[in-house]
Design a protein around this motif. Structure first.
Motif, PDB file in Angstrom:
ATOM      1  N   LEU A  28      98.353  34.652 -31.989  1.00 45.00           N
ATOM      2  CA  LEU A  28      98.134  34.104 -30.652  1.00 45.00           C
ATOM      3  C   LEU A  28      98.650  35.040 -29.562  1.00 45.00           C
ATOM      4  N   LEU A  29      99.762  35.707 -29.803  1.00 45.26           N
ATOM      5  CA  LEU A  29     100.258  36.675 -28.819  1.00 45.26           C
ATOM      6  C   LEU A  29      99.296  37.851 -28.659  1.00 45.26           C
ATOM      7  N   ASP A  30      98.747  38.319 -29.761  1.00 45.45           N
ATOM      8  CA  ASP A  30      97.780  39.419 -29.696  1.00 45.45           C
ATOM      9  C   ASP A  30      96.520  39.009 -28.945  1.00 45.45           C
ATOM     10  N   VAL A  31      96.032  37.805 -29.223  1.00 38.70           N
ATOM     11  CA  VAL A  31      94.823  37.316 -28.539  1.00 38.70           C
ATOM     12  C   VAL A  31      95.105  37.144 -27.053  1.00 38.70           C
ATOM     13  N   GLU A  32      96.259  36.585 -26.729  1.00 39.14           N
ATOM     14  CA  GLU A  32      96.593  36.372 -25.317  1.00 39.14           C
ATOM     15  C   GLU A  32      96.715  37.704 -24.581  1.00 39.14           C
ATOM     16  N   ASP A  33      97.353  38.696 -25.200  1.00 41.49           N
ATOM     17  CA  ASP A  33      97.465  40.016 -24.570  1.00 41.49           C
ATOM     18  C   ASP A  33      96.093  40.649 -24.345  1.00 41.49           C
ATOM     19  N   ALA A  34      95.234  40.545 -25.347  1.00 43.99           N
ATOM     20  CA  ALA A  34      93.892  41.119 -25.208  1.00 43.99           C
ATOM     21  C   ALA A  34      93.108  40.404 -24.117  1.00 43.99           C
ATOM     22  N   LEU A  35      93.240  39.091 -24.069  1.00 42.97           N
ATOM     23  CA  LEU A  35      92.534  38.339 -23.021  1.00 42.97           C
ATOM     24  C   LEU A  35      93.052  38.685 -21.631  1.00 42.97           C
ATOM     25  N   LEU A  36      94.358  38.814 -21.481  1.00 45.92           N
ATOM     26  CA  LEU A  36      94.927  39.164 -20.178  1.00 45.92           C
ATOM     27  C   LEU A  36      94.453  40.544 -19.719  1.00 45.92           C
TER      28      LEU A  36
END
Length: 139
Positions: A28-36
């Motif tokens: 989830l942290l990786d997905v959130e960073d990529a989305l940001l």
């Protein structure tokens, strides 16, 4: 970009993911960073743009699942190789100990020969009786 679209995609990704809690948090942290990063470079993007860029949450999970499976397979292979190596080492040690003890007995000049002695008067086959026939000691 609307904050609801960002949260919707993360919420769907969170519900789709199954597995270890630590891996889920990292996922989830990786997905959130990529989305940001994507949102900062494309401020007017919609949910369809995010799905087009990253794929659906299910597709995203499948891509991470294949990496998890490879990791599990490599751990399993590592454990099998270690187990096989330990078994081979133990068997080599046992054969070596047996060889050394037999060599030690022979070097001291002690040897016992066993022969099967049969009684010729009895017609029924006797049970096998392995008694010492001769014992040799060399001094």
């Amino acid at each position: 970009m609307d904050n609801k679209v960002f949260k919707k995609y993360l919420r769907q990704a969170k519900h789709i993911y199954y597995g270890d809690k630590k891996l889920k948090k990292q996922f989830l942290l990786d997905v959130e960073d990529a989305l940001l990063c994507y949102v900062e470079s494309h401020p007017g993007c919609s949910y369809d743009d995010i799905v087009h860029k990253f794929g659906t949450p299910k597709e995203l999970r499948e891509s991470f699942a294949s990496a998890d499976m490879l990791k599990k397979r490599s751990i399993l292979l590592y454990r099998l190789v270690i187990l096989f190596s330990v078994l081979i080492t133990i068997s080599i040690m046992l054969f070596t100990i047996d060889y050394v003890t037999n060599s030690f007995d022979h070097s001291k000049g002690h040897y016992i020969e066993y022969m099967d002695q049969r009684d010729t008067t009895d017609t029924s086959p006797p049970p096998p009786d392995f008694t010492p026939y001769g014992e040799y000691t060399f001094d």
